[in-house]
Scaffold this active site. Sequence first.
Site, PDB file in Angstrom:
ATOM      1  N   ARG A  11       0.788  -1.216   0.010  1.00  0.00           N
ATOM      2  CA  ARG A  11      -0.024  -0.059   0.044  1.00  0.00           C
ATOM      3  C   ARG A  11       0.921   1.216   0.059  1.00  0.00           C
ATOM      4  O   ARG A  11       0.657   2.158  -0.564  1.00  0.00           O
ATOM      5  CB  ARG A  11      -0.948   0.044   1.046  1.00  0.00           C
ATOM      6  CG  ARG A  11      -2.098   1.350   1.123  1.00  0.00           C
ATOM      7  CD  ARG A  11      -2.758   1.578   2.229  1.00  0.00           C
ATOM      8  NE  ARG A  11      -3.208   0.290   3.181  1.00  0.00           N
ATOM      9  CZ  ARG A  11      -2.628   0.214   4.388  1.00  0.00           C
ATOM     10  NH1 ARG A  11      -1.583   1.159   4.749  1.00  0.00           N
ATOM     11  NH2 ARG A  11      -2.827  -0.847   5.163  1.00  0.00           N
ATOM     12  N   TYR A  46     -16.321  19.216 -13.086  1.00  0.00           N
ATOM     13  CA  TYR A  46     -16.635  17.978 -13.169  1.00  0.00           C
ATOM     14  C   TYR A  46     -17.639  17.509 -12.248  1.00  0.00           C
ATOM     15  O   TYR A  46     -17.363  17.857 -10.952  1.00  0.00           O
ATOM     16  CB  TYR A  46     -15.186  17.261 -13.153  1.00  0.00           C
ATOM     17  CG  TYR A  46     -15.576  15.466 -13.052  1.00  0.00           C
ATOM     18  CD1 TYR A  46     -15.745  14.944 -14.114  1.00  0.00           C
ATOM     19  CD2 TYR A  46     -15.239  14.820 -11.893  1.00  0.00           C
ATOM     20  CE1 TYR A  46     -16.173  13.751 -14.422  1.00  0.00           C
ATOM     21  CE2 TYR A  46     -15.602  13.404 -12.007  1.00  0.00           C
ATOM     22  CZ  TYR A  46     -15.874  12.822 -13.251  1.00  0.00           C
ATOM     23  OH  TYR A  46     -16.264  11.504 -13.046  1.00  0.00           O
ATOM     24  N   ASP A  65      -7.159  20.825 -11.704  1.00  0.00           N
ATOM     25  CA  ASP A  65      -7.346  19.612 -12.202  1.00  0.00           C
ATOM     26  C   ASP A  65      -7.097  19.813 -13.861  1.00  0.00           C
ATOM     27  O   ASP A  65      -7.898  20.448 -14.342  1.00  0.00           O
ATOM     28  CB  ASP A  65      -8.918  19.212 -12.129  1.00  0.00           C
ATOM     29  CG  ASP A  65      -9.556  18.152 -12.693  1.00  0.00           C
ATOM     30  OD1 ASP A  65      -8.913  17.769 -13.657  1.00  0.00           O
ATOM     31  OD2 ASP A  65     -10.438  17.675 -12.431  1.00  0.00           O
ATOM     32  N   LYS A  87      -8.105   9.503 -18.338  1.00  0.00           N
ATOM     33  CA  LYS A  87      -8.559  10.111 -19.547  1.00  0.00           C
ATOM     34  C   LYS A  87      -6.910   9.828 -20.409  1.00  0.00           C
ATOM     35  O   LYS A  87      -6.776   8.976 -20.917  1.00  0.00           O
ATOM     36  CB  LYS A  87      -8.864  11.461 -19.229  1.00  0.00           C
ATOM     37  CG  LYS A  87      -9.882  11.531 -18.269  1.00  0.00           C
ATOM     38  CD  LYS A  87     -10.997  10.711 -18.349  1.00  0.00           C
ATOM     39  CE  LYS A  87     -12.023  10.607 -17.113  1.00  0.00           C
ATOM     40  NZ  LYS A  87     -12.320  11.537 -16.337  1.00  0.00           N
TER      41      LYS A  87
HETATM   42  C1  LIG Z   1     -12.884  11.861 -14.932  1.00  0.00           C
HETATM   43  C2  LIG Z   1     -12.722  13.263 -14.424  1.00  0.00           C
HETATM   44  C3  LIG Z   1     -12.403  13.205 -12.941  1.00  0.00           C
HETATM   45  C4  LIG Z   1     -12.311  12.202 -12.076  1.00  0.00           C
HETATM   46  O1  LIG Z   1     -11.412  11.037 -12.228  1.00  0.00           O
HETATM   47  P1  LIG Z   1     -11.798   9.518 -12.026  1.00  0.00           P
HETATM   48  O2  LIG Z   1     -10.653   8.807 -12.674  1.00  0.00           O
HETATM   49  O3  LIG Z   1     -12.871   9.114 -12.995  1.00  0.00           O
HETATM   50  O4  LIG Z   1     -12.157   9.124 -10.736  1.00  0.00           O
HETATM   51  C5  LIG Z   1     -11.992  14.195 -12.386  1.00  0.00           C
HETATM   52  N1  LIG Z   1     -12.086  15.473 -13.281  1.00  0.00           N
HETATM   53  C6  LIG Z   1     -12.211  15.710 -14.535  1.00  0.00           C
HETATM   54  C7  LIG Z   1     -12.019  16.667 -15.073  1.00  0.00           C
HETATM   55  C8  LIG Z   1     -12.427  14.210 -15.056  1.00  0.00           C
HETATM   56  O5  LIG Z   1     -12.828  14.375 -16.473  1.00  0.00           O
END
Ligand SMILES: *Cc1c(COP(=O)(O)O)cnc(C)c1O
Length: 385
Positions: A52, A104, A176, A201
Amino acid sequence: MTDFSKHKFGTKAIHAGADPDPSTGAIMTPIFQTSTYVQESPGTNKGYGYARGKNPTREALQKNIAALENGKHCVCFSSGMGATDAVMKMLRPGDEVITGDDLYGGSYRMFTKIYENFGIKFHFINLTNAENIKKYINANTKLIWVETPTNPTMQIIDIAACSSIAKANNLLLAVDNTFASPYLQNPLALGADIVMHSVTKYLGGHSDVVMGALVMNDDKLHELIYFILNSCGANPGPMDCFLVMRGIKTLHLRMERHCYNGRKVAEYLKTHPKIEKIYWPGFTDHPNHEIAKKQMRDFGGMISIVLKGASLESTFKTASSFKVFSLAESLGGVESLINHPATMTHASIPKTERDKAGVVENLLRLSVGVEDVEDLIEDLKQALG
Ligand SMILES: *Cc1c(COP(=O)(O)O)cnc(C)c1O
């Protein structure tokens, strides 16, 4: 470990953190599929105690992502939300966060449904004018959380402007950076303290892994974030780390094509008679185009469209009639996706809030993939026709 910090992006994507395995010479980072490590005597080990806390495959990936963001440290998490959660866990009851009004959906849900219960206050404000932030700063303010480009209306927030306000007021700035990817935008260089990625992504890029990451320069901040990871346990598995490292080796190639295809698709849709509105920061008439040009290398493959006078029913019909684009949540993979934010990614946001943010029922979001763009345009033509 070879230092790739002075190399260019593509070289770093392929090599940073990925030295050949010293025990065998394997050129690809091994998948250390183990939960524990044998100790010579109690407390004496080779730097690894329990997985972990540390795993060599994860460490290789973390070095790689840190290099792509020109950051000193990276900590990977089991998802993007796991990464965001770790940032919020640095706060205390009574603390306040200033964030955007076009976030998001999952971040909005976490902030309002989880962290408000723990006594943390969030201000969801229009960040396209960074000066707005100043009106909400008080003695309890600790963090500014920015997402840019925003999802799904593709607003561009001036990271450097947010950073100078954060620094003047002794606040942390987290960005983000999921939509841009490290190829298009590097928030640390613009003054951010923390970069967050949904690695799921563009970084992963193949729609086969869910993962998150935080990148930072400050040693103390890294220590605290790593402490939260190890204490709370949102760590990613080694197989997923391997898959993401493999994905990142082509990040620069994929991003070039995402941007090329994105521009072609945006230009095609801009004059389409069925389109009322199109959101893509590469257009010179996009309200934040100049900031996008200043802080991004290119404009990406994320595009949102509003269908002219379309009811919810006819929007659904259009969304369901694509043959190359797939109707699905998520983005940033090699394949093109179409998403209906109001009922899919943003369904957890109340309708009044959604409408205020422009996430109307006849809005569709495209994640333009890396297929041949002629086929994508043909598919849009038939689905809109
Ligand atoms: C998908 C996404 C998230 C969350 O990420 P996960 O990997 O799905 O938990 C946060 N911010 C943005 C802009 C996203 O597209």
